[in-house]
Design a protein around this motif. Structure first.
Motif, PDB file in Angstrom:
ATOM      1  N   TYR A 210      -2.486  -0.962  -3.713  1.00  0.00           N
ATOM      2  CA  TYR A 210      -3.395   0.155  -3.524  1.00  0.00           C
ATOM      3  C   TYR A 210      -2.557   1.424  -3.380  1.00  0.00           C
ATOM      4  O   TYR A 210      -1.564   1.433  -2.648  1.00  0.00           O
ATOM      5  CB  TYR A 210      -4.239  -0.013  -2.248  1.00  0.00           C
TER       6      TYR A 210
ATOM      7  N   TYR B 281      -5.272   7.399  -2.945  1.00  0.00           N
ATOM      8  CA  TYR B 281      -6.314   6.512  -2.428  1.00  0.00           C
ATOM      9  C   TYR B 281      -6.635   6.983  -1.010  1.00  0.00           C
ATOM     10  O   TYR B 281      -5.742   7.065  -0.150  1.00  0.00           O
ATOM     11  CB  TYR B 281      -5.802   5.079  -2.411  1.00  0.00           C
TER      12      TYR B 281
ATOM     13  N   SER C 235      -6.705  -0.141  -7.029  1.00  0.00           N
ATOM     14  CA  SER C 235      -7.351   1.168  -7.180  1.00  0.00           C
ATOM     15  C   SER C 235      -6.421   2.280  -6.730  1.00  0.00           C
ATOM     16  O   SER C 235      -5.501   2.073  -5.946  1.00  0.00           O
ATOM     17  CB  SER C 235      -8.643   1.236  -6.341  1.00  0.00           C
TER      18      SER C 235
ATOM     19  N   ALA D 273      -1.271   1.254  -9.600  1.00  0.00           N
ATOM     20  CA  ALA D 273      -1.844   0.421  -8.543  1.00  0.00           C
ATOM     21  C   ALA D 273      -2.433  -0.836  -9.170  1.00  0.00           C
ATOM     22  O   ALA D 273      -3.072  -0.765 -10.229  1.00  0.00           O
ATOM     23  CB  ALA D 273      -2.920   1.191  -7.789  1.00  0.00           C
TER      24      ALA D 273
ATOM     25  N   TYR E 217      -9.077   7.762  -5.835  1.00  0.00           N
ATOM     26  CA  TYR E 217     -10.107   6.946  -5.193  1.00  0.00           C
ATOM     27  C   TYR E 217     -10.447   7.556  -3.838  1.00  0.00           C
ATOM     28  O   TYR E 217      -9.557   7.765  -3.004  1.00  0.00           O
ATOM     29  CB  TYR E 217      -9.631   5.505  -4.999  1.00  0.00           C
TER      30      TYR E 217
ATOM     31  N   TYR F 221      -1.390   7.541  -0.167  1.00  0.00           N
ATOM     32  CA  TYR F 221      -2.464   6.838   0.524  1.00  0.00           C
ATOM     33  C   TYR F 221      -2.814   7.592   1.803  1.00  0.00           C
ATOM     34  O   TYR F 221      -1.932   8.014   2.557  1.00  0.00           O
ATOM     35  CB  TYR F 221      -2.021   5.418   0.873  1.00  0.00           C
TER      36      TYR F 221
ATOM     37  N   ILE G 182       0.853  -1.182   0.000  1.00  0.00           N
ATOM     38  CA  ILE G 182       0.000   0.000   0.000  1.00  0.00           C
ATOM     39  C   ILE G 182       0.890   1.233   0.000  1.00  0.00           C
ATOM     40  O   ILE G 182       1.809   1.338   0.812  1.00  0.00           O
ATOM     41  CB  ILE G 182      -0.931   0.035   1.227  1.00  0.00           C
TER      42      ILE G 182
END
Length: 319
Positions: A168, A199, A194, A191, A226, A173, A142
């Protein structure tokens, strides 16, 4: 204390420790090459309740569970003009921050990898200032580039976040965090699921202004941005591939000078380029370009979007 011009190479526990209590250590760590070390936490440099200045070092090939390059716990270091590359960890391949407020300026954070979260930078309950860095080619499960978790509210400005990869969040993030993201170029991140560019989940409310999201990708959904149902984002005066609702947002190719060779300056006929980028003079009206030249912003009416607009006229990345 002042520590400078040293090569530390290999072996377990071969790292630099800045330790303090109360006001903490204010060591100046300058001119090191710290390479091939293995320790935990902090394969390269370990900051524990301390406020060192970490300046103009090469931190490469180190490994740890947390903070392959640099680890910060309850510390407020100034991390400036370093090359932090090819380090590895479970979390925070380049830099790991826990309950800390570091200032991270003008570094190249590149090619770091983690099996967990935050290939470039991992922030846990930390609110660093992240300005004028190149954060590229990092990888993670991530957040290939920058990971913000649990009340992490960093200020992220004038960075190039490119070519990072993760399952992700290729670029950035956010989890229960509210970063301020202004004048960044977030491009060519990927990614597997998503959020190729950014994100956000579980009550994350970023403010995003004057930022370019372009050529990011995701295998399933939302290649650029996202935002889950529990989160919201204020996104204005940005160039976003595929479009996004919000004041001043556009969806037009930004016309970088030479992105294949990591040159994310905006094209300008005044600078000898064949075209003018649509991101020139289309930024937020309350932000001005602090310097007008071909190496920074070119907006004479409004600020430029992207890493070279607005803000302070500081080189993005080190020579």
């Amino acid at each position: 204390s002042y520590i400078s011009s040293t090569i530390i190479d290999g072996n377990q526990s071969s790292h630099v420790v800045a330790f303090g209590s109360g006001e903490g250590s204010t060591a100046i760590i300058i001119g090191f090459t710290i390479q091939n070390g293995s320790s935990d936490p902090g394969g390269g440099i370990h900051c524990w309740i301390s406020n060192p200045t970490i300046d103009n070092n090469i931190i490469t090939g180190n490994s740890a569970l947390a903070g392959g390059g640099i680890y910060c716990y309850q510390s407020n270091p100034t991390i400036v003009s370093n090359s932090i590359n090819q380090n590895s960890a479970t979390g925070g391949g380049g830099i790991y921050c826990s309950y800390s407020y570091p200032t991270i300026i003008n570094n190249i954070i590149s090619g770091n990898s983690v099996t967990g979260n935050g290939g470039g930078i991992n922030c846990y309950s930390s609110s660093p200032v992240v300005t004028n860095n190149v954060i590229n080619e990092n990888s993670a499960n991530i957040a290939g580039g920058l990971y913000c978790h649990t009340f992490s509210n960093p200020t992220i400005s004038n960075n190039i976040i490119s070519g990072n990869s993760a399952n992700y969040a290729g670029g950035v993030y956010c989890y229960n965090s509210t970063p301020v993201i202004v004048n960044n170029t977030i491009s060519a991140n990927s990614a597997n699921v998503s959020g190729g560019g950014i994100y956000c989940e579980l009550v994350s409310n970023p403010t995003i202004t004057n930022t370019i999201f372009w050529a990011d990708s995701a295998s399933l959904t939302d290649p650029e941005i996202y935002i889950d149902e529990n989160s919201s984002a204020s996104i204005i005066y940005c160039d976003i591939q595929g479009g996004w609702e919000g004041e001043g947002n556009i969806d037009i190719a930004p016309l970088f000078r030479d992105p294949e060779n990591s040159d994310y300056h905006l094209m300008s006929t005044e600078c000898g380029d064949p075209y003018d980028s649509p991101c020139i003079d289309t930024g937020h009206p309350d932000i001005i370009d602090s310097l007008l030249d071909c190496s920074w912003g070119l907006g004479t009416i409004l600020s430029d979007m992207g890493a070279y607009g607005g803000g302070d006229s500081v080189t993005v990345g080190i020579d």
